[in-house]
Design an enzyme around this catalytic site. Structure first.
Site, PDB file in Angstrom:
ATOM      1  N   TRP A 177     108.973 109.217  29.441  1.00 43.21           N
ATOM      2  CA  TRP A 177     108.214 108.001  29.157  1.00 43.21           C
ATOM      3  C   TRP A 177     108.595 106.881  30.114  1.00 43.21           C
ATOM      4  CZ3 TRP A 177     110.077 103.622  25.811  1.00 43.21           C
ATOM      5  CH2 TRP A 177     109.063 102.672  25.591  1.00 43.21           C
ATOM      6  N   SER A 216     111.505 114.313  27.443  1.00 43.28           N
ATOM      7  CA  SER A 216     111.068 113.222  26.593  1.00 43.28           C
ATOM      8  C   SER A 216     109.560 113.296  26.333  1.00 43.28           C
ATOM      9  CB  SER A 216     111.473 111.890  27.229  1.00 43.28           C
ATOM     10  OG  SER A 216     111.310 110.812  26.360  1.00 43.28           O
ATOM     11  N   MET A 217     108.785 112.252  26.683  1.00 41.25           N
ATOM     12  CA  MET A 217     107.341 112.304  26.464  1.00 41.25           C
ATOM     13  C   MET A 217     106.707 113.496  27.160  1.00 41.25           C
ATOM     14  SD  MET A 217     104.354 109.554  27.399  1.00 41.25           S
ATOM     15  CE  MET A 217     102.641 110.050  27.160  1.00 41.25           C
ATOM     16  N   ASP A 252     121.755 111.991  21.069  1.00 41.88           N
ATOM     17  CA  ASP A 252     120.526 111.432  21.630  1.00 41.88           C
ATOM     18  C   ASP A 252     119.996 110.353  20.694  1.00 41.88           C
ATOM     19  OD1 ASP A 252     117.862 110.950  22.462  1.00 41.88           O
ATOM     20  OD2 ASP A 252     117.714 112.961  23.325  1.00 41.88           O
ATOM     21  N   HIS A 293     120.177 110.935  25.690  1.00 40.42           N
ATOM     22  CA  HIS A 293     118.805 111.284  26.080  1.00 40.42           C
ATOM     23  C   HIS A 293     118.689 111.529  27.590  1.00 40.42           C
ATOM     24  CE1 HIS A 293     114.667 111.781  24.991  1.00 40.42           C
ATOM     25  NE2 HIS A 293     114.237 110.814  25.768  1.00 40.42           N
TER      26      HIS A 293
END
Length: 268
Positions: free
Chosen positions: A29, A95-96, A217, A246
């Site tokens: 993201w 992630s995204m 995370d 993360h």
């Protein structure tokens, strides 16, 4: 940087370096393809071809007024794979990007041989944290997004219990990249990856998948993302990093790269 045309006419950028079996890497993201620079360098040296797109609205890709839903974003990835005629791909996402990857795989593609999900945001964050939490994040971004990202850096990059920390220069570089992504693009993407329920999509992923996650995370807590993701995937292998945050792609870049190379060699 070369570009290709998405199904809706958007002009999207990507890098394509190295020769050999293809690895397609989807960024997280608000970042862009440059987040994978350490993995790309190692993979190219190991004899792989690395393709790293900039999501629409990010990096050098066109900022569009729409198209930040997962169906369109997965369609963008599919269009790039078709444009380059990629086959037997190792799909890597963070992630995204893991949401885009899962939606693309669930829709059906014969181009991917295996997948790696790093810091997965699946299956459904809003279903756990609630829409009010996402609304509060949107409000924080609109109030002072440079401060919001800077304040979140310790949790994003630090490794719990070891004191490990990336350089301040690396943190500053990441924040600069993030702030080049327009605010409204960030908000649209946040609502997409947090609000889309990918539970059923995960059950339809047919390729072997390595789930890489840190148990510290803060952005995607393991118990509501990584664990259910691995449990829902039909052919999952879980690699849990004790104390990992993360930002594993830089904080634990050597270990992530080693796990990725091992999975390419043995995971399908």
């Amino acid at each position: 940087m070369p570009t290709f045309t998405a199904p809706d006419g958007a002009h999207l950028a990507y890098t394509d370096v190295g020769t050999g079996p293809a690895v397609l890497l989807l960024h997280g993201w608000s970042l862009d393809a440059s987040m994978w620079e350490y993995q790309v360098s190692a993979l190219v040296e190991a004899g792989y071809r690395c393709v790293t797109p900039d999501r629409r609205g990010h990096g050098r890709s066109e900022v569009t007024g729409s198209g930040y839903d997962l169906d369109t974003l997965a369609g963008d990835v599919d269009a790039l794979a078709a444009h380059l005629d990629l086959r037997e791909v190792t799909l890597v996402a963070h992630s995204m990007g893991t949401c885009e990857a899962v939606r693309w795989l669930a829709r059906g593609t014969d181009r991917v041989a295996r997948a790696v999900l790093v810091g997965a945001m699946t299956p459904h964050l809003v279903g756990v944290v609630g829409p009010e939490f996402v609304a509060s994040l949107v409000a924080d971004l609109r109030a002072d997004r440079p401060a919001w990202f800077a304040d979140g850096a310790p949790a994003y990059f630090a490794t719990r219990g070891t004191g490990a920390w990336v350089s301040q220069a690396l943190v500053d570089d990441g924040v600069r990249t993030i702030l080049r992504t327009p605010l409204e693009v960030q908000i649209a993407c946040l609502r997409t990856f947090a609000g889309t329920d990918l539970t059923e999509d995960l059950t339809r992923v047919e390729v072997p998948t390595l789930v890489v996650h840190g148990d510290a995370d803060a952005s995607a807590p393991f118990e509501i993302t990584g664990r259910p993701t691995a449990e829902l995937l039909p052919k999952a292998r879980l690699r849990l990093y004790p104390g990992g945050p993360h930002g594993l792609y830089v904080t634990a870049k050597e270990a992530v790269t080693a796990d990725l190379l091992d999975f390419i060699a043995t995971g399908a």
